[in-house]
Design a protein around this motif. Structure first.
Motif, PDB file in Angstrom:
ATOM      1  N   CYS A  21       6.612   0.800  24.089  1.00  0.00           N
ATOM      2  CA  CYS A  21       6.251  -0.164  23.038  1.00  0.00           C
ATOM      3  C   CYS A  21       5.481   0.570  21.946  1.00  0.00           C
ATOM      4  O   CYS A  21       4.560   1.342  22.254  1.00  0.00           O
ATOM      5  CB  CYS A  21       5.384  -1.263  23.650  1.00  0.00           C
ATOM      6  SG  CYS A  21       4.749  -2.458  22.473  1.00  0.00           S
ATOM      7  N   ALA A  22       5.880   0.358  20.694  1.00  0.00           N
ATOM      8  CA  ALA A  22       5.175   1.007  19.576  1.00  0.00           C
ATOM      9  C   ALA A  22       4.869  -0.053  18.541  1.00  0.00           C
ATOM     10  O   ALA A  22       5.481  -1.122  18.534  1.00  0.00           O
ATOM     11  CB  ALA A  22       6.034   2.110  18.990  1.00  0.00           C
ATOM     12  N   TRP A  72       8.249   3.122  10.007  1.00  0.00           N
ATOM     13  CA  TRP A  72       9.544   3.006  10.706  1.00  0.00           C
ATOM     14  C   TRP A  72      10.698   3.471   9.841  1.00  0.00           C
ATOM     15  O   TRP A  72      11.732   3.882  10.355  1.00  0.00           O
ATOM     16  CB  TRP A  72       9.758   1.570  11.199  1.00  0.00           C
ATOM     17  CG  TRP A  72       8.693   1.116  12.142  1.00  0.00           C
ATOM     18  CD1 TRP A  72       8.022  -0.061  12.100  1.00  0.00           C
ATOM     19  CD2 TRP A  72       8.141   1.822  13.275  1.00  0.00           C
ATOM     20  NE1 TRP A  72       7.100  -0.124  13.112  1.00  0.00           N
ATOM     21  CE2 TRP A  72       7.153   1.013  13.848  1.00  0.00           C
ATOM     22  CE3 TRP A  72       8.391   3.075  13.847  1.00  0.00           C
ATOM     23  CZ2 TRP A  72       6.407   1.403  14.965  1.00  0.00           C
ATOM     24  CZ3 TRP A  72       7.652   3.467  14.957  1.00  0.00           C
ATOM     25  CH2 TRP A  72       6.679   2.631  15.502  1.00  0.00           C
ATOM     26  N   LEU A  79      12.013   3.595  24.726  1.00  0.00           N
ATOM     27  CA  LEU A  79      11.439   2.559  23.844  1.00  0.00           C
ATOM     28  C   LEU A  79      12.237   1.261  23.954  1.00  0.00           C
ATOM     29  O   LEU A  79      13.449   1.270  23.754  1.00  0.00           O
ATOM     30  CB  LEU A  79      11.435   3.044  22.391  1.00  0.00           C
ATOM     31  CG  LEU A  79      10.683   2.157  21.405  1.00  0.00           C
ATOM     32  CD1 LEU A  79       9.171   2.289  21.602  1.00  0.00           C
ATOM     33  CD2 LEU A  79      11.027   2.518  19.957  1.00  0.00           C
ATOM     34  N   ARG A 123      10.726  -1.873  22.653  1.00  0.00           N
ATOM     35  CA  ARG A 123      10.364  -2.803  21.586  1.00  0.00           C
ATOM     36  C   ARG A 123       9.376  -2.178  20.617  1.00  0.00           C
ATOM     37  O   ARG A 123       8.618  -1.285  20.987  1.00  0.00           O
ATOM     38  CB  ARG A 123       9.765  -4.084  22.169  1.00  0.00           C
ATOM     39  CG  ARG A 123       8.519  -3.855  22.978  1.00  0.00           C
ATOM     40  CD  ARG A 123       8.336  -4.999  23.971  1.00  0.00           C
ATOM     41  NE  ARG A 123       7.025  -5.014  24.570  1.00  0.00           N
ATOM     42  CZ  ARG A 123       6.660  -4.252  25.592  1.00  0.00           C
ATOM     43  NH1 ARG A 123       7.502  -3.367  26.101  1.00  0.00           N
ATOM     44  NH2 ARG A 123       5.452  -4.348  26.089  1.00  0.00           N
ATOM     45  N   THR A 124       9.407  -2.693  19.418  1.00  0.00           N
ATOM     46  CA  THR A 124       8.473  -2.205  18.416  1.00  0.00           C
ATOM     47  C   THR A 124       7.928  -3.388  17.620  1.00  0.00           C
ATOM     48  O   THR A 124       8.685  -4.284  17.234  1.00  0.00           O
ATOM     49  CB  THR A 124       9.111  -1.128  17.518  1.00  0.00           C
ATOM     50  OG1 THR A 124       8.272  -0.935  16.408  1.00  0.00           O
ATOM     51  CG2 THR A 124      10.478  -1.493  17.022  1.00  0.00           C
TER      52      THR A 124
END
Ligand code: AMP
Length: 559
Positions: free
Chosen positions: A274-275, A282, A299, A301-302
């Motif tokens: 998660c970021a 981005w 990864l 989700r962001t």
């Protein structure tokens, strides 16, 4: 009158130190990984983090810092900064995170206004500290976040962080502070006038960390590795440094290198799931993924917020890379999280395009925040997804007043006016259409600059775009698109204007397009429209020259 019957539960205060104490005790071996300013990767555990935070608390008390006094930080996302997040409020002082991207005069203003007693700084900021020190005579000491061997050569006498904390044994019991006492101080970016201070309490910081962790918010858990790209000097990195230890999530702190390649490599090496960051960051990451032909392996989700996430970015993450985008909205005055876009069961049953349209909005409030939109008369507007109004919020992690502005409350009938303009749809989804001062007022009607920017950046040749109001003799204001092209791309004004046809109401069509090399940004990565408006103050729109033959027709008629 009968006296209230009180519950018979323990009155344990919600303190920031309890977050790190929990992580150290129950997730003691979970890692905190930092890319250091010194260049290498540093790795340790929550257990070690708590001990060093306690050593810092002891060191600051030994320097004479008292409860309630402010200690500033000028630092990137790293483990020493994290220690300050807990060590400073842990003994009752206030951690004042300062944004190094502000103008030096603003930084000096903030340090003096906050009356910081000491300032902890990353060695990259040594020249800045030399410039600031003469302007901040009340600061009793500047502490370089490094060891003796990396101590920078400076004009200003500085203390060395590692030397200071090594002198302490870390045997310290966090005190049970009043949960309403101040924990953290953050100043707004101050795009108009001087920055203003939002002074959070222990209680608000902990409640916010709970809220941020919920499944319909960031949904953090002890199985996550979280990378906040959003800086710890800007609204507590959206509360992640508090929420990660609350959940026992691994924390990955990227330091100062926030380019796409550096971030991608760190995410892959550390198994980041998660970021969180602003759209500009981005953009760089997506450009790197495309150029290098690489994909994420962990990864999932962001979280994207701080500015509107362009739908094109949402689609790129989801369709090309299988990464869920969680669009979020908030502000310094709200600790910062207010809303996040996640679909409920009913919404997830709708056709794909309808689902996407919802996810492009800023979403639903987290429990704890209440919102409404009001018209010019202060009356609440309907939640029909159409009516635009000034967005007001309230809740336990929303400010009540600004720091050291005791006279005069910003509140209106107990609600905080956000300065954002928004719609709310029947699902309770917020859609930010503008800042109050950025909205384009055409013939008495409002045009959303963010919506037009989203269309412009969806064009494959456009890297970034801003939409600003330009004076118009007939309509008062009309939209102008100022765009930056991707490297090597070509596009004409006419081609970009044609791209809007069918995507926005006819009367929302921009009147003109101008291409420039770079758009101005604020210290927190937002478009600096004030500066753009100044730059284009005398710009004459082609439609302004030919008002009789105005191509727009009447606004109402064309709606
Ligand atoms: P700051 O206090 O610097 O975090 O700025 C807060 C402001 O950023 C908000 O009042 C909004 O104008 C803007 N903002 C934050 N998140 C979003 C978002 N997801 N979409 C549009 N604007 C946003």
């Amino acid at each position: 009158m009968t006296a209230p019957l009180f519950g018979q539960m323990m009155d344990v205060p919600l303190t920031v130190s309890s977050l790190i104490a929990h992580a150290a005790r129950y997730h003691g071996d979970t890692q905190i990984v930092s890319r250091r300013i010194e260049g290498d990767i540093h790795r340790y555990t929550y257990r070690e983090c708590e001990t060093r935070a306690k050593q810092l608390a002891q060191a600051l008390m030994a320097l004479g810092v008292a409860r309630g006094e402010r200690v500033g930080t000028l630092a990137w996302n790293g483990y020493r900064h994290l220690e300050a997040y807990f060590g400073v409020p842990g003994f009752g002082a206030v951690c004042h995170t300062i944004n190094p991207r502000l103008f030096p005069e603003q930084i000096a203003y903030i340090i003096n206004h906050a009356d910081d007693q000491y300032v902890l700084f990353d060695i990259t900021f040594a020249p800045l500290i030399d410039a600031l020190a003469p302007q901040c005579p009340n600061v009793r000491g500047w502490i370089a976040l490094t060891d003796e061997s990396h101590r920078p050569a400076m004009r200003t006498p500085v203390l060395c962080y590692e030397t200071l904390i090594e002198a302490q044994d870390g045997r310290y019991e966090w005190p049970q502070l009043d949960e309403r006492s101040a924990s953290v101080l953050c100043y707004t970016s101050g795009t108009t006038g001087n920055p203003k201070g939002a002074l959070y309490s222990h209680r608000s910081s902990v409640l916010h960390a709970y809220g941020a962790s919920l499944p319909d918010a960031m949904g953090l858990s002890s199985r996550d590795a979280v990378l906040p790209v959003v800086p710890m000097f800007h609204v507590n990195a959206w509360g992640i440094p508090h929420a990660a230890p609350l959940n026992g999530a691994k924390l990955v702190l990227p330091g100062k290198d926030l380019d796409g390649k550096s971030l991608y490599e760190l995410m892959e090496a550390e198994g980041v799931t998660c970021a969180a960051g602003v759209p500009t960051v981005w953009l760089g990451l997506l450009a790197h993924l495309r150029a290098a032909g690489v994909r994420f392996s962990t990864l999932t989700r962001t979280v994207i917020g701080g500015s509107a996430c362009p739908p094109a970015m949402l689609r790129a993450f989801e369709d090309e890379y299988g990464v869920q985008v969680i669009h979020a909205w908030g502000m310094t005055e709200m600790s910062p999280l207010g809303t996040l876009a996640k679909l409920n069961w009913a919404q997830s049953q709708r056709p794909l395009e309808a689902q996407r349209a919802q996810l492009e909005k800023q979403g639903r409030v987290i429990y704890g925040v209440d919102m409404k939109i009001v018209g010019p008369d202060g009356k609440e507007l309907p939640w029909d997804g159409v009516a635009f109004g000034d967005l007001h919020v309230r809740g336990p992690w929303v400010i009540d007043r600004y720091f050291r502005q005791e006279s005069g409350t910003p509140l209106v009938d107990g609600w905080f006016p956000t300065g954002d303009v928004a719609t709310i749809d029947p699902d309770g989804f917020l859609h930010i259409t503008d800042r109050t001062k950025d909205v384009i007022k055409s013939g008495g009607e409002w045009i959303s600059s963010i919506s037009l920017e989203n269309v412009a950046v969806a064009h494959p040749a456009v890297a970034e775009a801003a939409c600003i109001a330009c004076a118009h003799p007939r309509w008062t204001e009309r939209p102008l698109i100022v765009a930056v092209l991707k490297p090597g791309a070509t596009l004409t004004r006419e081609e970009l204007l044609a791209f809007f046809v069918g995507k926005v109401a006819k009367w929302w069509m921009p009147d003109d397009v101008v291409f420039i090399n770079e758009l101005p940004h604020t210290a927190t990565g937002k478009l600096l429209k004030l500066k753009l408006r100044e730059q284009f103050r005398d710009y004459v729109l082609p439609t302004a020259l030919d008002t009789d033959n105005c191509p727009l027709g009447e606004n109402e008629a064309n709606r």
